[in-house]
Write an enzyme that holds these catalytic residues in place. Sequence first.
Site, short mmCIF file in Angstrom:
data_model
loop_
_atom_site.label_atom_id
_atom_site.label_comp_id
_atom_site.label_asym_id
_atom_site.label_seq_id
_atom_site.Cartn_x
_atom_site.Cartn_y
_atom_site.Cartn_z
N LYS A 271 -23.15 -76.60 -31.36
CA LYS A 271 -24.30 -75.69 -31.38
C LYS A 271 -24.44 -75.12 -32.79
O LYS A 271 -23.44 -74.69 -33.37
CB LYS A 271 -24.01 -74.58 -30.37
CG LYS A 271 -25.20 -73.94 -29.77
CD LYS A 271 -24.80 -73.19 -28.51
CE LYS A 271 -26.00 -72.51 -27.93
NZ LYS A 271 -25.76 -72.04 -26.58
N GLU A 357 -26.59 -66.93 -10.63
CA GLU A 357 -27.06 -65.62 -10.18
C GLU A 357 -26.84 -65.40 -8.68
O GLU A 357 -26.51 -64.29 -8.25
CB GLU A 357 -28.55 -65.46 -10.51
CG GLU A 357 -28.85 -65.24 -11.99
CD GLU A 357 -28.83 -66.51 -12.84
OE1 GLU A 357 -28.70 -67.61 -12.25
OE2 GLU A 357 -28.94 -66.43 -14.07
N ARG A 385 -33.94 -65.83 -8.37
CA ARG A 385 -33.02 -66.84 -7.84
C ARG A 385 -32.25 -66.34 -6.64
O ARG A 385 -31.88 -67.09 -5.75
CB ARG A 385 -31.97 -67.15 -8.91
CG ARG A 385 -32.34 -68.12 -9.93
CD ARG A 385 -32.02 -69.48 -9.39
NE ARG A 385 -32.73 -70.49 -10.13
CZ ARG A 385 -32.19 -71.24 -11.07
NH1 ARG A 385 -30.94 -71.11 -11.37
NH2 ARG A 385 -32.93 -72.13 -11.67
C1 LIG Z 1 -31.23 -69.06 -14.12
C2 LIG Z 1 -31.01 -68.75 -15.57
N1 LIG Z 1 -30.07 -67.87 -15.93
C3 LIG Z 1 -29.88 -67.58 -17.24
C4 LIG Z 1 -30.63 -68.17 -18.19
C5 LIG Z 1 -30.48 -67.77 -19.66
N2 LIG Z 1 -29.97 -68.88 -20.46
C6 LIG Z 1 -30.80 -69.64 -21.20
S1 LIG Z 1 -30.01 -70.85 -22.00
C7 LIG Z 1 -28.51 -70.34 -21.41
C8 LIG Z 1 -27.26 -71.04 -21.82
C9 LIG Z 1 -27.37 -72.50 -21.59
O1 LIG Z 1 -26.19 -73.13 -21.98
P1 LIG Z 1 -26.16 -74.71 -22.02
O2 LIG Z 1 -26.80 -75.26 -20.80
O3 LIG Z 1 -24.77 -75.13 -22.29
O4 LIG Z 1 -27.11 -75.08 -23.24
P2 LIG Z 1 -26.88 -74.76 -24.79
O5 LIG Z 1 -27.74 -73.59 -25.12
O6 LIG Z 1 -25.43 -74.49 -25.02
O7 LIG Z 1 -27.33 -75.99 -25.49
C10 LIG Z 1 -28.66 -69.24 -20.56
C11 LIG Z 1 -27.56 -68.54 -19.89
C12 LIG Z 1 -31.62 -69.08 -17.77
N3 LIG Z 1 -32.45 -69.67 -18.63
N4 LIG Z 1 -31.78 -69.35 -16.47
#
Ligand SMILES: Cc1ncc(C[n+]2csc(CCOP(=O)(O)OP(=O)(O)O)c2C)c(N)n1
Length: 616
Positions: A271, A357, A385
């Site tokens: 990242k 969630e 959710r």
């Molecule tokens: C239901 C939900 N909860 C929380 C989020 C907030 N959120 C957006 S991206 C993310 C992290 C995603 O991590 P990953 O899938 O590993 O992708 P990366 O950003 O590391 O590439 C979170 C917690 C969301 N979009 N949807």
Amino acid sequence: MLLESISCPGDLKDLPESALPDLATEIRARLVDVVCRTGGHLGPNLGVVELTIALHRVFDSPRDVIVWDTGHQSYVHKMLTGRGGDLGSLRQAGGVSGYPSRAESDHDLVENSHASTSLSYVDGLAKAFAVRGETERAVVGVVGDGALTGGMCWEALNNIAAAPHRPVVIVLNDNGRSYAPTVGVVGSHLAALREAGARAEAGARAEAGAGDDVGAGAEVAARAEVHSLFEQLGLAYLGPVDGHDAAAVEAMLRKARALAGPVVVHCVTRKGLGHAPAEADEADRMHAIGPAKTPAAAGTAPVVRPTWTDVLSEELCAIGADRPDVVALSAAMLGPTGLSRFAARYPDRVYDVGIAEQHAVTSAAGLAMGGLHPVVCIYATFLNRAFDQVLMDVALHRQPVTFVLDRAGITGSDGPSHHGMWDLSLLGLVPGLRVAAPRDGQRLRELLREAVAWSAGPTALRFPKADAASDLPAVGRLAGADLLHADPGAQVLLIAVGALAGAALAAAEGLRATGVPCAVADPRWVLPVDPDLVAQACDGYELVVTAEDNGCAGGFGDAFARVARLAGRRPNLHTLSLEQRFQAHGERSAILAEHGLDAAGIQAAVRSALAADLLL
Ligand SMILES: Cc1ncc(C[n+]2csc(CCOP(=O)(O)OP(=O)(O)O)c2C)c(N)n1
């Protein structure tokens, strides 16, 4: 510039493999340039540059479908599907969306940016293509290790793996992080696979260096130490592959496509790669950054005001000192919801459950049943959710759980999936749940304390993504509400929900200046609506105007009207709220103004209501 020569994935396919590293460098430079100005998801997009190039060289979008989970990492995809030139307008009103957008491009199918949905979408798409005989169309889901902690992914895998002849390519973009390092055994299992892969590669290199060809044997030996969960579930598993080696990823994706069954391609990425400040950012690798600030005028120090989240963070820590039973939960967002401070101070009393969630809410019910007072900190939009869990697992059991809903109301540049405009409508349906909306930082502190002191059932606090309002003291009481302003002889009562109190007060000022005396009330606890407030409002005023940044269906205004109706009262009531439609991205203040939820809009609503009355 290579990037300028690419207006569709076909152009990308024509590039020689040798040009790909230069293309990746150009893409990164453009990402940094744009996102540092506009704000947005910088770290995640820097991490998927080569992966996205490889995907668009192997698959034939939009005939082949690529579903991005969560969609926040789709900027590179946009650049390669004809939107590179427009990227400068990213997340601006009327500009390119920060997520996939069906209105923008045929290459964007799924624009729901709530995490962990991709595998269910691709499961459905693969089934549809099988039923329709469209067997040439590949279906690809790109899912992060963070999103993979969400239960929906496992519900989908349960089906996907059970159909060995239905092709689905799952690209696992594993950078080891959600915002923070990915929690739980999903995180540690992927880490074990990554490490085994690295050992295998090192072994293979050593063997190759020794001049024989036992390299492949070394890979098998190292991988055999760790059995991938995916294989045990019946999926094919390829990798781990270095996700920054576009040629290697491309080769792996071609292999995956040829398997013609469900397969996981494990890509290891970093990242923030290529932007030193992102790579060095221990907190979240610049997962999401704000827009560049306009430089302060010469000689003036920029005023830094605490946000609502900052106030929550500080007060919850203070409460934690007196209340050893108070514990906090987050769904992969300790930092953004303000819980980092609580976590540092009380590491044994905080639970980051992953992007889960629903589980967070029912787990909180369990914590409450076990004698604790859980505070679940979650963005308002993501609580959607877990509605059933709030309703049945917490409220039916009258458990003392406090929900802190950050980013309630209009959030701004993240658009329709992120505006927190549903919570009052949903929570208003839950028997025994009390919802508070603080009007200023001081009220947030008080209401949080009242919430954790309440043991008869669940409570929720909602506040927006903004700086906390400075003190708006009460000048009196109206039933259970705070009276914030009362002109002598006022016949108009403005009732503002939470942070809209400031706009209501400014509207009252303007109205008084033009001969319309007003009163302004803040109910503090907004749902359920207090019948005494309704009675006093109806008895004492000719016109009642409510203002809330929730959808119009079933919010505070609707609840107020229902309580009045059930009491046999017919107030002259005007309810200001958000139109019940998906709201595009834009400035929070501009969207509120568009809906008449600023001082000018509230004044205009009062004037037109009074004018209509005169005409009757
Ligand atoms: C239901 C939900 N909860 C929380 C989020 C907030 N959120 C957006 S991206 C993310 C992290 C995603 O991590 P990953 O899938 O590993 O992708 P990366 O950003 O590391 O590439 C979170 C917690 C969301 N979009 N949807």
